[in-house]
Design a protein around this motif. Sequence first.
Motif, PDB file in Angstrom:
ATOM      1  N   UNK A   1      50.149  41.765  52.605  1.00 51.35           N
ATOM      2  CA  UNK A   1      49.635  41.110  53.790  1.00 51.35           C
ATOM      3  C   UNK A   1      49.101  39.717  53.469  1.00 51.35           C
ATOM      4  N   UNK A   2      48.392  39.576  52.369  1.00 53.94           N
ATOM      5  CA  UNK A   2      47.839  38.265  52.020  1.00 53.94           C
ATOM      6  C   UNK A   2      48.943  37.237  51.808  1.00 53.94           C
ATOM      7  N   UNK A   3      49.999  37.644  51.143  1.00 48.06           N
ATOM      8  CA  UNK A   3      51.118  36.730  50.906  1.00 48.06           C
ATOM      9  C   UNK A   3      51.794  36.333  52.214  1.00 48.06           C
ATOM     10  N   UNK A   4      51.842  37.257  53.164  1.00 52.27           N
ATOM     11  CA  UNK A   4      52.474  36.985  54.450  1.00 52.27           C
ATOM     12  C   UNK A   4      51.760  35.871  55.218  1.00 52.27           C
ATOM     13  N   UNK A   5      50.461  35.756  55.038  1.00 48.60           N
ATOM     14  CA  UNK A   5      49.705  34.715  55.741  1.00 48.60           C
ATOM     15  C   UNK A   5      49.473  33.485  54.875  1.00 48.60           C
ATOM     16  N   UNK A   6      50.072  33.453  53.693  1.00 48.97           N
ATOM     17  CA  UNK A   6      50.025  32.256  52.857  1.00 48.97           C
ATOM     18  C   UNK A   6      48.832  32.106  51.937  1.00 48.97           C
ATOM     19  N   UNK A   7      48.126  33.196  51.657  1.00 47.92           N
ATOM     20  CA  UNK A   7      46.995  33.109  50.720  1.00 47.92           C
ATOM     21  C   UNK A   7      47.554  32.864  49.326  1.00 47.92           C
ATOM     22  N   UNK A   8      47.126  31.760  48.707  1.00 51.10           N
ATOM     23  CA  UNK A   8      47.630  31.457  47.368  1.00 51.10           C
ATOM     24  C   UNK A   8      46.526  31.470  46.308  1.00 51.10           C
ATOM     25  N   UNK A   9      45.310  31.779  46.736  1.00 51.01           N
ATOM     26  CA  UNK A   9      44.176  31.797  45.806  1.00 51.01           C
ATOM     27  C   UNK A   9      43.191  32.862  46.256  1.00 51.01           C
ATOM     28  N   UNK A  10      42.787  33.711  45.315  1.00 54.41           N
ATOM     29  CA  UNK A  10      41.791  34.737  45.597  1.00 54.41           C
ATOM     30  C   UNK A  10      40.634  34.539  44.636  1.00 54.41           C
ATOM     31  N   UNK A  11      39.455  34.282  45.165  1.00 54.45           N
ATOM     32  CA  UNK A  11      38.258  34.170  44.333  1.00 54.45           C
ATOM     33  C   UNK A  11      37.676  35.573  44.219  1.00 54.45           C
ATOM     34  N   UNK A  12      38.020  36.234  43.123  1.00 60.46           N
ATOM     35  CA  UNK A  12      37.725  37.659  42.974  1.00 60.46           C
ATOM     36  C   UNK A  12      36.282  37.950  42.569  1.00 60.46           C
ATOM     37  N   UNK A  13      35.598  37.011  41.987  1.00 57.58           N
ATOM     38  CA  UNK A  13      34.195  37.242  41.632  1.00 57.58           C
ATOM     39  C   UNK A  13      33.899  37.034  40.169  1.00 57.58           C
ATOM     40  N   UNK A  14      32.823  37.684  39.736  1.00 59.36           N
ATOM     41  CA  UNK A  14      32.295  37.501  38.387  1.00 59.36           C
ATOM     42  C   UNK A  14      32.277  38.849  37.665  1.00 59.36           C
ATOM     43  N   UNK A  15      33.231  39.091  36.772  1.00 57.24           N
ATOM     44  CA  UNK A  15      33.348  40.389  36.114  1.00 57.24           C
ATOM     45  C   UNK A  15      32.113  40.840  35.344  1.00 57.24           C
ATOM     46  N   UNK A  16      31.294  39.920  34.887  1.00 59.50           N
ATOM     47  CA  UNK A  16      30.115  40.286  34.096  1.00 59.50           C
ATOM     48  C   UNK A  16      28.985  40.861  34.945  1.00 59.50           C
ATOM     49  N   UNK A  17      29.094  40.779  36.259  1.00 55.50           N
ATOM     50  CA  UNK A  17      28.029  41.268  37.136  1.00 55.50           C
ATOM     51  C   UNK A  17      27.824  42.768  36.969  1.00 55.50           C
ATOM     52  N   UNK A  18      28.915  43.517  36.942  1.00 55.79           N
ATOM     53  CA  UNK A  18      28.811  44.968  36.795  1.00 55.79           C
ATOM     54  C   UNK A  18      30.153  45.523  36.349  1.00 55.79           C
ATOM     55  N   UNK A  19      30.132  46.747  35.885  1.00 58.21           N
ATOM     56  CA  UNK A  19      31.377  47.409  35.492  1.00 58.21           C
ATOM     57  C   UNK A  19      32.282  47.611  36.711  1.00 58.21           C
ATOM     58  N   UNK A  20      31.673  47.857  37.872  1.00 58.62           N
ATOM     59  CA  UNK A  20      32.452  48.024  39.102  1.00 58.62           C
ATOM     60  C   UNK A  20      33.182  46.736  39.467  1.00 58.62           C
ATOM     61  N   UNK A  21      32.483  45.594  39.347  1.00 59.32           N
ATOM     62  CA  UNK A  21      33.127  44.308  39.633  1.00 59.32           C
ATOM     63  C   UNK A  21      34.254  44.043  38.631  1.00 59.32           C
ATOM     64  N   UNK A  22      33.995  44.322  37.364  1.00 58.22           N
ATOM     65  CA  UNK A  22      35.013  44.142  36.329  1.00 58.22           C
ATOM     66  C   UNK A  22      36.270  44.947  36.671  1.00 58.22           C
ATOM     67  N   UNK A  23      36.092  46.232  37.000  1.00 53.83           N
ATOM     68  CA  UNK A  23      37.231  47.096  37.308  1.00 53.83           C
ATOM     69  C   UNK A  23      37.952  46.648  38.577  1.00 53.83           C
ATOM     70  N   UNK A  24      37.196  46.214  39.595  1.00 56.84           N
ATOM     71  CA  UNK A  24      37.820  45.754  40.841  1.00 56.84           C
ATOM     72  C   UNK A  24      38.668  44.509  40.598  1.00 56.84           C
TER      73      UNK A  24
END
Length: 81
Positions: A1-24
């Motif tokens: 879906x993201x590609x269909x609307x032209x999203x070319x960049x995803x700011x996913x976050x900061x992996x060091x915040x938590x193990x959950x963020x890292x895994x996501x």
Amino acid sequence: MLEEVGVDRIEAGMPAVSEEDFEAIKEISNLGLKARIYTFARAMNADIDKRSNAAPTGGHRDSVRISEAENTSLVGPGRCC
């Protein structure tokens, strides 16, 4: 879906915040999306290593904290970097 609307960049976050963020972030990175996955890290070896492991082919941004006085001398009073 993201590609269909032209999203070319995803700011996913900061992996060091938590193990959950890292895994996501790792899961997002492994989806095979055309969008570039951006992660963030403080200028610390442990954070940089963690973000590289979560999104090895992502675009990376590092954050370096400076004092208000240093910021003012770099960009002027009341302005953000």
